[in-house]
Scaffold this motif. Sequence first.
Motif, PDB file in Angstrom:
ATOM      1  N   THR A 184       0.814  -1.214   0.000  1.00 60.75           N
ATOM      2  CA  THR A 184       0.000   0.000   0.000  1.00 60.75           C
ATOM      3  C   THR A 184       0.845   1.260   0.000  1.00 60.75           C
ATOM      4  O   THR A 184       0.601   2.187  -0.770  1.00 60.75           O
ATOM      5  N   TYR A 185       1.851   1.301   0.846  1.00 59.22           N
ATOM      6  CA  TYR A 185       2.653   2.517   0.979  1.00 59.22           C
ATOM      7  C   TYR A 185       3.487   2.791  -0.267  1.00 59.22           C
ATOM      8  O   TYR A 185       3.596   3.933  -0.700  1.00 59.22           O
ATOM      9  N   ILE A 186       4.058   1.753  -0.849  1.00 59.22           N
ATOM     10  CA  ILE A 186       4.841   1.950  -2.076  1.00 59.22           C
ATOM     11  C   ILE A 186       3.922   2.385  -3.212  1.00 59.22           C
ATOM     12  O   ILE A 186       4.249   3.287  -3.983  1.00 59.22           O
ATOM     13  N   GLN A 187       2.743   1.767  -3.301  1.00 54.79           N
ATOM     14  CA  GLN A 187       1.801   2.144  -4.349  1.00 54.79           C
ATOM     15  C   GLN A 187       1.375   3.604  -4.216  1.00 54.79           C
ATOM     16  O   GLN A 187       1.376   4.347  -5.186  1.00 54.79           O
ATOM     17  N   LEU A 188       1.013   4.009  -3.002  1.00 52.94           N
ATOM     18  CA  LEU A 188       0.600   5.401  -2.817  1.00 52.94           C
ATOM     19  C   LEU A 188       1.744   6.368  -3.090  1.00 52.94           C
ATOM     20  O   LEU A 188       1.537   7.430  -3.680  1.00 52.94           O
ATOM     21  N   LEU A 189       2.940   6.012  -2.672  1.00 50.99           N
ATOM     22  CA  LEU A 189       4.087   6.884  -2.912  1.00 50.99           C
ATOM     23  C   LEU A 189       4.389   7.002  -4.399  1.00 50.99           C
ATOM     24  O   LEU A 189       4.660   8.099  -4.903  1.00 50.99           O
ATOM     25  N   LEU A 190       4.322   5.892  -5.138  1.00 51.25           N
ATOM     26  CA  LEU A 190       4.619   5.928  -6.567  1.00 51.25           C
ATOM     27  C   LEU A 190       3.525   6.601  -7.380  1.00 51.25           C
ATOM     28  O   LEU A 190       3.810   7.307  -8.339  1.00 51.25           O
ATOM     29  N   GLU A 191       2.269   6.373  -7.009  1.00 51.27           N
ATOM     30  CA  GLU A 191       1.178   6.866  -7.845  1.00 51.27           C
ATOM     31  C   GLU A 191       0.689   8.259  -7.468  1.00 51.27           C
ATOM     32  O   GLU A 191       0.231   8.990  -8.331  1.00 51.27           O
ATOM     33  N   THR A 192       0.747   8.614  -6.189  1.00 55.00           N
ATOM     34  CA  THR A 192       0.217   9.914  -5.783  1.00 55.00           C
ATOM     35  C   THR A 192       1.279  10.811  -5.169  1.00 55.00           C
ATOM     36  O   THR A 192       1.001  11.982  -4.904  1.00 55.00           O
ATOM     37  N   GLY A 193       2.452  10.283  -4.899  1.00 57.67           N
ATOM     38  CA  GLY A 193       3.541  11.078  -4.354  1.00 57.67           C
ATOM     39  C   GLY A 193       3.377  11.345  -2.867  1.00 57.67           C
ATOM     40  O   GLY A 193       2.594  10.705  -2.169  1.00 57.67           O
ATOM     41  N   ILE A 194       4.121  12.309  -2.399  1.00 56.92           N
ATOM     42  CA  ILE A 194       4.092  12.672  -0.975  1.00 56.92           C
ATOM     43  C   ILE A 194       2.699  13.119  -0.559  1.00 56.92           C
ATOM     44  O   ILE A 194       2.237  12.824   0.538  1.00 56.92           O
ATOM     45  N   THR A 195       2.007  13.812  -1.454  1.00 57.20           N
ATOM     46  CA  THR A 195       0.669  14.318  -1.137  1.00 57.20           C
ATOM     47  C   THR A 195      -0.299  13.183  -0.832  1.00 57.20           C
ATOM     48  O   THR A 195      -1.166  13.320   0.026  1.00 57.20           O
ATOM     49  N   GLY A 196      -0.187  12.075  -1.503  1.00 54.91           N
ATOM     50  CA  GLY A 196      -1.100  10.963  -1.292  1.00 54.91           C
ATOM     51  C   GLY A 196      -0.762  10.101  -0.102  1.00 54.91           C
ATOM     52  O   GLY A 196      -1.643   9.460   0.481  1.00 54.91           O
ATOM     53  N   ILE A 197       0.497  10.049   0.289  1.00 55.40           N
ATOM     54  CA  ILE A 197       0.883   9.161   1.382  1.00 55.40           C
ATOM     55  C   ILE A 197       0.793   9.854   2.739  1.00 55.40           C
ATOM     56  O   ILE A 197       0.638   9.187   3.764  1.00 55.40           O
ATOM     57  N   ILE A 198       0.852  11.167   2.780  1.00 50.81           N
ATOM     58  CA  ILE A 198       0.800  11.889   4.059  1.00 50.81           C
ATOM     59  C   ILE A 198      -0.486  11.612   4.835  1.00 50.81           C
ATOM     60  O   ILE A 198      -0.418  11.339   6.033  1.00 50.81           O
ATOM     61  N   PRO A 199      -1.677  11.634   4.224  1.00 51.23           N
ATOM     62  CA  PRO A 199      -2.880  11.326   5.017  1.00 51.23           C
ATOM     63  C   PRO A 199      -2.867   9.923   5.613  1.00 51.23           C
ATOM     64  O   PRO A 199      -3.296   9.728   6.752  1.00 51.23           O
ATOM     65  N   ILE A 200      -2.354   8.960   4.877  1.00 52.07           N
ATOM     66  CA  ILE A 200      -2.299   7.589   5.395  1.00 52.07           C
ATOM     67  C   ILE A 200      -1.303   7.496   6.542  1.00 52.07           C
ATOM     68  O   ILE A 200      -1.546   6.817   7.544  1.00 52.07           O
ATOM     69  N   LEU A 201      -0.169   8.168   6.431  1.00 50.47           N
ATOM     70  CA  LEU A 201       0.811   8.168   7.521  1.00 50.47           C
ATOM     71  C   LEU A 201       0.258   8.869   8.762  1.00 50.47           C
ATOM     72  O   LEU A 201       0.449   8.391   9.888  1.00 50.47           O
ATOM     73  N   LEU A 202      -0.430   9.984   8.583  1.00 53.33           N
ATOM     74  CA  LEU A 202      -1.043  10.675   9.723  1.00 53.33           C
ATOM     75  C   LEU A 202      -2.119   9.812  10.368  1.00 53.33           C
ATOM     76  O   LEU A 202      -2.238   9.765  11.598  1.00 53.33           O
ATOM     77  N   LEU A 203      -2.875   9.120   9.548  1.00 54.89           N
ATOM     78  CA  LEU A 203      -3.885   8.203  10.071  1.00 54.89           C
ATOM     79  C   LEU A 203      -3.232   7.088  10.871  1.00 54.89           C
ATOM     80  O   LEU A 203      -3.703   6.727  11.953  1.00 54.89           O
ATOM     81  N   GLY A 204      -2.141   6.547  10.372  1.00 57.21           N
ATOM     82  CA  GLY A 204      -1.419   5.505  11.094  1.00 57.21           C
ATOM     83  C   GLY A 204      -0.877   5.995  12.420  1.00 57.21           C
ATOM     84  O   GLY A 204      -0.935   5.282  13.429  1.00 57.21           O
TER      85      GLY A 204
END
Length: 120
Positions: A26-46
């Motif tokens: 999940t994290y690699i996919q979000l980082l590759l497809e949406t960049g930092i902007t897409g992975i930050i909400p998931i990291l904050l949620l975690g």
Amino acid sequence: PKLYRHSCAPYFRQGELGCSTHPHNTYIQLLLETGITGIIPILLLGIFVFYKLVRQIYFSVTNKSSGLNFIEVGMYIAVVISLWPLAPTGSFFNNWLSVIYYLPFCFIFYFAYKEKKHYE
């Protein structure tokens, strides 16, 4: 989103094994497809879910009430299990996986709303 296969394709020649539809994390996919902007909400949620669980463990050890019931704790654990960074996963943008990711939040929000209405 959902462009991993197309961005991976130039690295393979005709006849070789091609790219899959997602990198199975999940994290690699979000980082590759949406960049930092897409992975930050998931990291904050975690971080938020981890904080709530550590707080619950602390209150359980010290015999204090944290305000979370067993269902809420179970839902937070379900979020941790579904978003565990080292586990192989399917595509984050897949429909049935979205149900697994988002359904625990319905229960968490329900109990938060119910508790808020109780105090009003």
